[in-house]
Design a protein around this motif. Structure first.
Motif, PDB file in Angstrom:
ATOM      1  N   UNK A 174      -5.445 -56.730 -30.172  1.00  0.00           N
ATOM      2  CA  UNK A 174      -4.564 -55.672 -29.720  1.00  0.00           C
ATOM      3  C   UNK A 174      -3.127 -56.169 -29.725  1.00  0.00           C
ATOM      4  N   UNK A 175      -2.184 -55.224 -30.095  1.00  0.00           N
ATOM      5  CA  UNK A 175      -0.774 -55.632 -30.093  1.00  0.00           C
ATOM      6  C   UNK A 175      -0.240 -55.724 -28.663  1.00  0.00           C
ATOM      7  N   UNK A 176       0.840 -56.502 -28.513  1.00  0.00           N
ATOM      8  CA  UNK A 176       1.475 -56.684 -27.207  1.00  0.00           C
ATOM      9  C   UNK A 176       2.841 -56.003 -27.187  1.00  0.00           C
ATOM     10  N   UNK A 177       3.226 -55.523 -25.992  1.00  0.00           N
ATOM     11  CA  UNK A 177       4.559 -54.940 -25.808  1.00  0.00           C
ATOM     12  C   UNK A 177       5.570 -56.074 -25.920  1.00  0.00           C
ATOM     13  N   UNK A 178       6.637 -55.900 -26.729  1.00  0.00           N
ATOM     14  CA  UNK A 178       7.623 -56.955 -26.875  1.00  0.00           C
ATOM     15  C   UNK A 178       8.504 -57.141 -25.634  1.00  0.00           C
ATOM     16  N   UNK A 179       8.461 -56.214 -24.685  1.00  0.00           N
ATOM     17  CA  UNK A 179       9.284 -56.317 -23.486  1.00  0.00           C
ATOM     18  C   UNK A 179       8.523 -56.998 -22.340  1.00  0.00           C
ATOM     19  N   UNK A 180       7.304 -56.491 -22.042  1.00  0.00           N
ATOM     20  CA  UNK A 180       6.581 -56.994 -20.877  1.00  0.00           C
ATOM     21  C   UNK A 180       5.265 -57.701 -21.216  1.00  0.00           C
ATOM     22  N   UNK A 181       4.937 -57.836 -22.463  1.00  0.00           N
ATOM     23  CA  UNK A 181       3.711 -58.484 -22.958  1.00  0.00           C
ATOM     24  C   UNK A 181       2.424 -57.796 -22.511  1.00  0.00           C
ATOM     25  N   UNK A 182       2.493 -56.559 -22.116  1.00  0.00           N
ATOM     26  CA  UNK A 182       1.312 -55.776 -21.759  1.00  0.00           C
ATOM     27  C   UNK A 182       0.579 -55.411 -23.052  1.00  0.00           C
ATOM     28  N   UNK A 183      -0.748 -55.432 -22.992  1.00  0.00           N
ATOM     29  CA  UNK A 183      -1.537 -55.036 -24.156  1.00  0.00           C
ATOM     30  C   UNK A 183      -1.359 -53.542 -24.413  1.00  0.00           C
ATOM     31  N   UNK A 184      -1.177 -53.193 -25.687  1.00  0.00           N
ATOM     32  CA  UNK A 184      -0.991 -51.795 -26.083  1.00  0.00           C
ATOM     33  C   UNK A 184      -2.240 -51.281 -26.762  1.00  0.00           C
ATOM     34  N   UNK A 185      -2.636 -50.075 -26.427  1.00  0.00           N
ATOM     35  CA  UNK A 185      -3.772 -49.467 -27.110  1.00  0.00           C
ATOM     36  C   UNK A 185      -3.310 -49.008 -28.484  1.00  0.00           C
ATOM     37  N   UNK A 186      -4.194 -49.076 -29.453  1.00  0.00           N
ATOM     38  CA  UNK A 186      -3.886 -48.668 -30.819  1.00  0.00           C
ATOM     39  C   UNK A 186      -3.490 -47.197 -30.836  1.00  0.00           C
ATOM     40  N   UNK A 187      -2.356 -46.891 -31.487  1.00  0.00           N
ATOM     41  CA  UNK A 187      -1.886 -45.517 -31.612  1.00  0.00           C
ATOM     42  C   UNK A 187      -1.035 -45.045 -30.438  1.00  0.00           C
TER      43      UNK A 187
END
Length: 147
Positions: A1-14
């Motif tokens: 899963x990709x990570x948010x570049x600001x807070x490193x929270x996992x992002x759901x696809x889409x």
């Protein structure tokens, strides 16, 4: 899963934004609903409305604006004229101005001194903004302003 570049929270696809900080992820596509097309036959279009006027720029009453209304207006030395120009160089019934579908037209009514538009004597003439009219001792500037 990709990570948010600001807070490193996992992002759901889409997902277009981070659920934690709200950062909008570049490259994400947002969904929208198209605006329905307007049927041209039912669309209401306001006609263009012009305020027309003559401004006395030289001669008696310099600086006065004279409104031109739709239809036919009389111009002359007779006080009953729609545009009253009080000077002996103006005939009692000097000219008429007609505003209609073809624009604004001035016509000489058999005056003694004639109607001059841009230094040319005319019997009838379509007026354009900036035209200079000479009626007896009066020099008038024609203008149109969107209303």
């Amino acid at each position: 899963m990709p990570l948010c570049p600001v807070c490193n929270q996992e992002l759901e696809e889409g997902n277009g934004s981070c659920p934690s900080c709200g950062f909008h992820v570049l490259g994400a596509t947002e969904e929208f609903s198209p605006i329905g097309a307007v049927d041209a036959s039912s669309a209401s279009v306001e006609p263009v409305r012009l305020n027309r006027k003559l401004c006395i720029v030289r001669g008696p009453q310099t600086g006065i604006d004279l409104a031109i209304k739709d239809g036919i207006m009389t111009v002359g030395r007779d006080p009953h004229c729609d545009i009253f120009l009080n000077d002996m160089t103006v005939s009692r019934s000097h000219a008429e101005i007609e505003v209609g579908a073809k624009g604004c037209i001035i016509r000489d009514k058999g005056s003694v001194n004639g109607v001059w538009v841009n230094d040319r004597m005319v019997e009838a003439c379509s007026l354009k903004p900036g035209d200079l009219l000479q009626i007896g001792a009066f020099c008038l500037s024609y203008s149109e302003i969107l209303a």
